[in-house]
Write a protein that holds these residues in place. Sequence first.
Motif, short mmCIF file in Angstrom:
data_model
loop_
_atom_site.label_atom_id
_atom_site.label_comp_id
_atom_site.label_asym_id
_atom_site.label_seq_id
_atom_site.Cartn_x
_atom_site.Cartn_y
_atom_site.Cartn_z
N UNK A 18 -112.70 29.33 87.88
CA UNK A 18 -111.79 30.03 86.96
C UNK A 18 -110.91 30.97 87.77
N UNK A 19 -109.57 30.85 87.67
CA UNK A 19 -108.73 31.84 88.36
C UNK A 19 -109.04 33.24 87.84
N UNK A 20 -109.15 34.20 88.78
CA UNK A 20 -109.45 35.58 88.41
C UNK A 20 -108.36 36.49 88.96
N UNK A 21 -107.88 37.36 88.09
CA UNK A 21 -106.89 38.37 88.50
C UNK A 21 -107.65 39.67 88.70
N UNK A 22 -107.55 40.22 89.92
CA UNK A 22 -108.30 41.43 90.24
C UNK A 22 -107.36 42.59 90.51
N UNK A 23 -107.80 43.77 90.12
CA UNK A 23 -107.10 45.02 90.43
C UNK A 23 -108.08 45.88 91.22
N UNK A 24 -107.71 46.19 92.48
CA UNK A 24 -108.66 46.93 93.33
C UNK A 24 -107.90 47.62 94.46
N UNK A 25 -108.52 48.65 95.01
CA UNK A 25 -107.92 49.33 96.17
C UNK A 25 -108.06 48.44 97.40
N UNK A 26 -107.30 48.79 98.44
CA UNK A 26 -107.41 48.05 99.70
C UNK A 26 -108.84 48.11 100.24
N UNK A 27 -109.48 49.28 100.12
CA UNK A 27 -110.84 49.43 100.65
C UNK A 27 -111.80 48.46 99.96
N UNK A 28 -111.66 48.34 98.63
CA UNK A 28 -112.56 47.44 97.89
C UNK A 28 -112.25 45.98 98.21
N UNK A 29 -110.96 45.64 98.29
CA UNK A 29 -110.57 44.27 98.61
C UNK A 29 -111.07 43.88 100.00
N UNK A 30 -110.90 44.77 100.97
CA UNK A 30 -111.34 44.44 102.33
C UNK A 30 -112.85 44.28 102.41
N UNK A 31 -113.57 45.14 101.68
CA UNK A 31 -115.03 45.02 101.67
C UNK A 31 -115.47 43.65 101.18
N UNK A 32 -114.78 43.15 100.16
CA UNK A 32 -115.16 41.86 99.58
C UNK A 32 -114.66 40.68 100.43
N UNK A 33 -113.47 40.81 101.00
CA UNK A 33 -112.89 39.66 101.70
C UNK A 33 -113.33 39.56 103.15
N UNK A 34 -113.58 40.71 103.79
CA UNK A 34 -113.84 40.69 105.23
C UNK A 34 -115.33 40.80 105.57
N UNK A 35 -116.13 41.22 104.62
CA UNK A 35 -117.54 41.46 104.93
C UNK A 35 -118.47 40.72 103.98
N UNK A 36 -118.01 39.66 103.38
CA UNK A 36 -118.85 39.00 102.39
C UNK A 36 -118.47 37.53 102.27
N UNK A 37 -119.26 36.66 102.90
CA UNK A 37 -118.95 35.23 102.87
C UNK A 37 -118.97 34.66 101.46
N UNK A 38 -119.73 35.29 100.53
CA UNK A 38 -119.80 34.78 99.16
C UNK A 38 -118.42 34.80 98.48
N UNK A 39 -117.56 35.71 98.92
CA UNK A 39 -116.24 35.79 98.29
C UNK A 39 -115.48 34.48 98.44
N UNK A 40 -115.83 33.70 99.48
CA UNK A 40 -115.14 32.41 99.69
C UNK A 40 -115.37 31.44 98.54
N UNK A 41 -116.46 31.65 97.80
CA UNK A 41 -116.72 30.75 96.67
C UNK A 41 -115.72 31.00 95.53
N UNK A 42 -115.08 32.19 95.59
CA UNK A 42 -114.04 32.50 94.60
C UNK A 42 -112.65 32.14 95.11
#
Length: 304
Positions: free
Chosen positions: A103-127
Amino acid sequence: MYLRVLGSAAGGGSPQWNCGCANCIAVRAGHAALRPRTQAAAAVSADGQHWFLLNASPDVRAQIESFPALHPRRLRDTPIGGIALNNGDVDACLGLFILREDQPLVLYASEAVERGLREHNALTRTLERRPGQLIWNRLRAGDVVPLVGAAGPSGLTIEAVPVPGTVPLHLKGLAAPSPEDNLAFVLRDTNGRSALYAPTAASLTPLLDERARAADVVLFDGTFFRDDELTSLGLTTRTARDMAHWPLGGADGSLRWLAQLPCRRKILTHINNTNPILREDAPERGELTAAGVEPAYDGLEVEL
Ligand SMILES: [Zn+2]
Protein backbone atom coordinates in the motif's frame (compact mmCIF):
# COMPACT_ATOMS: atom_id res chain seq x y z
CA MET A 1 -12.16 18.85 12.64
CA TYR A 2 -12.61 15.40 14.06
CA LEU A 3 -10.01 13.83 16.29
CA ARG A 4 -10.19 10.24 17.45
CA VAL A 5 -7.86 8.69 20.01
CA LEU A 6 -6.97 5.29 18.55
CA GLY A 7 -4.68 4.33 21.42
CA SER A 8 -4.01 6.05 24.74
CA ALA A 9 -1.27 3.97 26.43
CA ALA A 10 2.48 4.41 26.42
CA GLY A 11 4.80 1.77 24.94
CA GLY A 12 3.73 -1.73 25.95
CA GLY A 13 0.06 -0.85 26.23
CA SER A 14 -2.13 -1.67 29.20
CA PRO A 15 -1.82 -4.44 30.14
CA GLN A 16 1.76 -4.87 28.98
CA TRP A 17 2.57 -8.46 28.01
CA ASN A 18 5.37 -8.93 30.55
CA CYS A 19 4.05 -6.70 33.34
CA GLY A 20 2.52 -7.88 36.57
CA CYS A 21 2.08 -4.46 38.19
CA ALA A 22 -1.11 -3.79 40.14
CA ASN A 23 -2.71 -1.94 37.21
CA CYS A 24 -1.91 -4.63 34.64
CA ILE A 25 -3.21 -7.36 36.94
CA ALA A 26 -6.44 -5.40 37.47
CA VAL A 27 -6.94 -4.79 33.73
CA ARG A 28 -6.45 -8.51 33.00
CA ALA A 29 -8.97 -9.35 35.71
CA GLY A 30 -11.54 -7.06 34.08
CA HIS A 31 -11.67 -4.70 37.09
CA ALA A 32 -14.36 -2.06 36.60
CA ALA A 33 -12.05 0.83 37.61
CA LEU A 34 -9.64 0.36 34.69
CA ARG A 35 -9.93 -0.32 30.99
CA PRO A 36 -7.51 -1.92 28.53
CA ARG A 37 -5.61 0.54 26.36
CA THR A 38 -3.60 0.14 23.16
CA GLN A 39 -0.46 2.13 22.37
CA ALA A 40 -0.79 5.83 21.65
CA ALA A 41 -1.97 7.08 18.27
CA ALA A 42 -4.75 9.30 16.96
CA ALA A 43 -6.59 10.00 13.72
CA VAL A 44 -7.66 13.43 12.47
CA SER A 45 -10.02 14.48 9.70
CA ALA A 46 -11.63 17.68 8.46
CA ASP A 47 -14.64 15.94 6.91
CA GLY A 48 -14.97 12.57 8.65
CA GLN A 49 -14.14 10.84 5.32
CA HIS A 50 -10.42 11.35 4.77
CA TRP A 51 -8.18 10.65 7.72
CA PHE A 52 -4.58 11.16 8.76
CA LEU A 53 -2.91 9.12 11.46
CA LEU A 54 -0.78 10.71 14.14
CA ASN A 55 1.79 7.95 14.62
CA ALA A 56 1.63 4.32 13.51
CA SER A 57 1.57 2.43 16.79
CA PRO A 58 2.44 -1.27 17.16
CA ASP A 59 -1.33 -1.78 17.62
CA VAL A 60 -2.29 -0.02 14.37
CA ARG A 61 -3.98 -3.05 12.81
CA ALA A 62 -6.40 -3.48 15.72
CA GLN A 63 -6.88 0.29 15.90
CA ILE A 64 -7.94 0.47 12.24
CA GLU A 65 -10.32 -2.44 12.72
CA SER A 66 -11.80 -0.73 15.80
CA PHE A 67 -12.82 2.37 13.83
CA PRO A 68 -15.05 1.76 10.73
CA ALA A 69 -14.14 5.18 9.24
CA LEU A 70 -10.64 3.74 8.59
CA HIS A 71 -11.87 0.59 6.80
CA PRO A 72 -11.29 0.13 3.03
CA ARG A 73 -14.16 1.16 0.75
CA ARG A 74 -13.07 -0.97 -2.23
CA LEU A 75 -11.13 -4.17 -2.92
CA ARG A 76 -7.79 -2.48 -2.19
CA ASP A 77 -8.16 0.92 -0.53
CA THR A 78 -7.68 3.00 2.58
CA PRO A 79 -9.25 6.25 3.77
CA ILE A 80 -5.92 6.96 5.49
CA GLY A 81 -4.36 9.78 3.47
CA GLY A 82 -1.09 9.86 5.36
CA ILE A 83 0.72 9.29 8.62
CA ALA A 84 2.59 11.91 10.67
CA LEU A 85 5.33 10.59 12.95
CA ASN A 86 6.11 12.70 16.02
CA ASN A 87 9.37 10.87 16.74
CA GLY A 88 11.33 7.78 15.75
CA ASP A 89 10.46 5.64 18.78
CA VAL A 90 9.25 2.08 18.29
CA ASP A 91 5.93 3.20 19.85
CA ALA A 92 5.43 5.78 17.10
CA CYS A 93 6.75 3.92 14.03
CA LEU A 94 6.47 0.15 14.41
CA GLY A 95 2.96 0.18 12.95
CA LEU A 96 4.35 1.28 9.57
CA PHE A 97 5.61 -2.27 9.05
CA ILE A 98 2.18 -3.66 9.88
CA LEU A 99 0.83 -1.51 7.01
CA ARG A 100 3.16 -3.08 4.45
CA GLU A 101 0.67 -4.85 2.16
CA ASP A 102 1.97 -3.11 -0.96
CA GLN A 103 0.00 0.00 0.00
CA PRO A 104 1.51 3.39 -0.91
CA LEU A 105 2.04 5.38 2.30
CA VAL A 106 2.38 9.14 2.59
CA LEU A 107 4.53 10.06 5.58
CA TYR A 108 5.12 13.35 7.36
CA ALA A 109 8.28 13.32 9.48
CA SER A 110 11.36 15.31 10.42
CA GLU A 111 14.69 14.62 8.74
CA ALA A 112 15.91 12.98 11.97
CA VAL A 113 12.99 10.53 11.99
CA GLU A 114 13.25 9.81 8.25
CA ARG A 115 16.99 9.14 8.48
CA GLY A 116 16.52 6.85 11.47
CA LEU A 117 14.07 4.75 9.49
CA ARG A 118 15.83 4.81 6.12
CA GLU A 119 19.49 4.60 7.12
CA HIS A 120 19.41 2.41 10.21
CA ASN A 121 16.63 -0.06 9.59
CA ALA A 122 16.65 -2.70 6.85
CA LEU A 123 12.94 -3.41 7.51
CA THR A 124 12.08 -0.06 5.94
CA ARG A 125 13.03 -1.61 2.59
CA THR A 126 9.88 -3.72 2.77
CA LEU A 127 7.95 -0.44 2.47
CA GLU A 128 10.09 0.65 -0.50
CA ARG A 129 9.87 -2.35 -2.78
CA ARG A 130 8.88 -0.15 -5.68
CA PRO A 131 9.38 3.53 -6.50
CA GLY A 132 6.76 5.79 -5.00
CA GLN A 133 5.53 3.29 -2.42
CA LEU A 134 6.71 5.55 0.41
CA ILE A 135 6.27 9.28 -0.06
CA TRP A 136 8.16 11.34 2.50
CA ASN A 137 7.03 14.85 3.35
CA ARG A 138 9.61 16.68 5.40
CA LEU A 139 8.47 18.39 8.59
CA ARG A 140 10.75 21.23 9.68
CA ALA A 141 10.41 22.99 12.99
CA GLY A 142 8.03 25.90 12.60
CA ASP A 143 6.74 24.96 9.14
CA VAL A 144 3.00 24.78 8.59
CA VAL A 145 2.36 22.12 5.94
CA PRO A 146 -0.96 21.12 4.32
CA LEU A 147 -1.90 17.48 4.85
CA VAL A 148 -2.49 16.07 1.37
CA GLY A 149 -3.58 12.50 0.71
CA ALA A 150 -4.23 10.53 -2.45
CA ALA A 151 -7.68 12.15 -2.55
CA GLY A 152 -6.15 15.64 -2.51
CA PRO A 153 -5.90 18.36 0.14
CA SER A 154 -7.51 17.37 3.41
CA GLY A 155 -8.45 20.85 4.62
CA LEU A 156 -6.04 20.41 7.52
CA THR A 157 -2.56 21.78 8.10
CA ILE A 158 0.08 20.43 10.43
CA GLU A 159 2.72 22.49 12.23
CA ALA A 160 5.80 20.79 13.66
CA VAL A 161 6.67 22.16 17.09
CA PRO A 162 10.01 20.94 18.47
CA VAL A 163 9.62 19.62 22.00
CA PRO A 164 12.38 18.51 24.40
CA GLY A 165 12.83 14.78 23.93
CA THR A 166 15.55 12.29 23.16
CA VAL A 167 17.09 10.21 20.40
CA PRO A 168 15.21 6.88 20.19
CA LEU A 169 16.89 4.25 22.40
CA HIS A 170 17.74 2.06 19.38
CA LEU A 171 19.55 4.98 17.69
CA LYS A 172 21.70 6.05 20.65
CA GLY A 173 25.29 6.12 19.42
CA LEU A 174 24.15 5.82 15.78
CA ALA A 175 22.50 9.19 15.25
CA ALA A 176 23.45 12.60 16.63
CA PRO A 177 20.75 14.28 18.72
CA SER A 178 18.60 16.75 16.79
CA PRO A 179 16.13 19.39 18.00
CA GLU A 180 13.68 17.66 15.65
CA ASP A 181 13.98 14.23 17.30
CA ASN A 182 10.71 14.88 19.08
CA LEU A 183 7.83 16.99 17.79
CA ALA A 184 4.42 18.09 18.88
CA PHE A 185 1.82 18.71 16.18
CA VAL A 186 -0.63 21.57 15.82
CA LEU A 187 -3.50 20.55 13.54
CA ARG A 188 -5.60 23.38 12.14
CA ASP A 189 -8.71 23.39 9.97
CA THR A 190 -10.05 26.10 7.66
CA ASN A 191 -12.40 27.37 10.39
CA GLY A 192 -9.43 28.26 12.56
CA ARG A 193 -9.96 25.39 14.99
CA SER A 194 -6.81 23.78 16.30
CA ALA A 195 -5.65 20.80 18.31
CA LEU A 196 -2.23 20.32 19.87
CA TYR A 197 -1.01 16.71 19.90
CA ALA A 198 2.03 16.33 22.17
CA PRO A 199 2.19 12.70 23.35
CA THR A 200 5.84 12.90 24.44
CA ALA A 201 7.35 15.95 26.15
CA ALA A 202 10.31 16.13 28.52
CA SER A 203 9.60 19.69 29.60
CA LEU A 204 7.92 22.94 28.65
CA THR A 205 9.26 25.53 26.21
CA PRO A 206 7.87 29.03 25.55
CA LEU A 207 6.75 27.91 22.06
CA LEU A 208 4.95 24.82 23.36
CA ASP A 209 3.24 26.97 25.99
CA GLU A 210 2.17 29.48 23.34
CA ARG A 211 0.76 26.80 21.02
CA ALA A 212 -1.08 25.11 23.89
CA ARG A 213 -2.69 28.41 24.94
CA ALA A 214 -3.93 29.01 21.39
CA ALA A 215 -5.37 25.51 20.90
CA ASP A 216 -9.00 24.50 21.34
CA VAL A 217 -7.93 21.07 22.54
CA VAL A 218 -4.64 19.82 23.94
CA LEU A 219 -3.62 16.17 24.04
CA PHE A 220 -0.55 15.90 26.21
CA ASP A 221 2.06 13.48 27.57
CA GLY A 222 0.47 11.58 30.47
CA THR A 223 3.14 8.88 30.68
CA PHE A 224 4.03 9.06 34.37
CA PHE A 225 2.45 10.63 37.44
CA ARG A 226 5.65 10.60 39.50
CA ASP A 227 9.27 11.03 38.52
CA ASP A 228 10.16 7.88 40.52
CA GLU A 229 7.21 5.81 39.27
CA LEU A 230 9.36 3.04 37.76
CA THR A 231 12.41 3.36 40.04
CA SER A 232 10.24 2.92 43.15
CA LEU A 233 8.98 -0.39 41.71
CA GLY A 234 12.60 -1.46 41.17
CA LEU A 235 12.01 -1.77 37.40
CA THR A 236 14.77 0.59 36.28
CA THR A 237 17.20 3.20 37.55
CA ARG A 238 15.88 5.77 35.08
CA THR A 239 13.41 8.35 36.29
CA ALA A 240 10.54 9.72 34.22
CA ARG A 241 12.63 12.80 33.45
CA ASP A 242 15.59 10.59 32.46
CA MET A 243 13.23 8.99 29.94
CA ALA A 244 12.23 12.44 28.60
CA HIS A 245 8.74 12.47 30.13
CA TRP A 246 7.57 15.39 32.26
CA PRO A 247 5.75 13.82 35.22
CA LEU A 248 2.22 15.00 36.01
CA GLY A 249 2.29 15.32 39.79
CA GLY A 250 4.01 17.59 42.27
CA ALA A 251 4.71 21.30 42.49
CA ASP A 252 6.69 21.28 39.23
CA GLY A 253 4.55 18.69 37.43
CA SER A 254 2.71 19.18 34.12
CA LEU A 255 -0.72 19.02 35.79
CA ARG A 256 -0.30 22.49 37.29
CA TRP A 257 0.57 23.87 33.87
CA LEU A 258 -2.32 22.08 32.15
CA ALA A 259 -4.78 23.27 34.81
CA GLN A 260 -4.32 26.95 33.91
CA LEU A 261 -4.50 26.57 30.11
CA PRO A 262 -7.59 28.25 28.67
CA CYS A 263 -8.39 25.51 26.11
CA ARG A 264 -11.73 23.73 26.00
CA ARG A 265 -10.42 20.25 26.73
CA LYS A 266 -7.14 19.00 28.15
CA ILE A 267 -6.60 15.31 27.61
CA LEU A 268 -3.73 13.05 28.66
CA THR A 269 -2.50 10.35 26.32
CA HIS A 270 0.53 8.01 26.10
CA ILE A 271 -0.29 6.89 29.67
CA ASN A 272 2.06 4.24 31.07
CA ASN A 273 0.46 1.11 32.49
CA THR A 274 1.98 1.85 35.93
CA ASN A 275 0.37 5.31 36.14
CA PRO A 276 -2.13 5.52 39.05
CA ILE A 277 -4.44 7.83 37.04
CA LEU A 278 -5.57 4.77 35.07
CA ARG A 279 -7.70 3.77 38.08
CA GLU A 280 -10.94 5.70 38.30
CA ASP A 281 -10.91 5.36 42.09
CA ALA A 282 -7.29 6.52 42.64
CA PRO A 283 -6.62 9.79 44.52
CA GLU A 284 -4.33 10.85 41.65
CA ARG A 285 -7.33 10.57 39.32
CA GLY A 286 -9.13 12.98 41.65
CA GLU A 287 -6.25 15.44 41.25
CA LEU A 288 -6.73 15.22 37.49
CA THR A 289 -10.44 15.92 37.70
CA ALA A 290 -9.84 18.86 40.05
CA ALA A 291 -7.40 20.29 37.49
CA GLY A 292 -9.97 19.99 34.67
CA VAL A 293 -7.85 17.36 32.92
CA GLU A 294 -9.15 14.03 31.58
CA PRO A 295 -7.33 10.81 30.71
CA ALA A 296 -7.76 9.65 27.13
CA TYR A 297 -9.19 6.23 26.42
CA ASP A 298 -9.20 4.23 23.21
CA GLY A 299 -12.08 5.45 21.05
CA LEU A 300 -12.38 8.94 22.61
CA GLU A 301 -13.62 11.34 19.95
CA VAL A 302 -13.40 15.11 19.94
CA GLU A 303 -15.26 17.26 17.41
CA LEU A 304 -13.95 20.81 16.97
ZN1 LIG B 1 1.95 -2.90 34.34
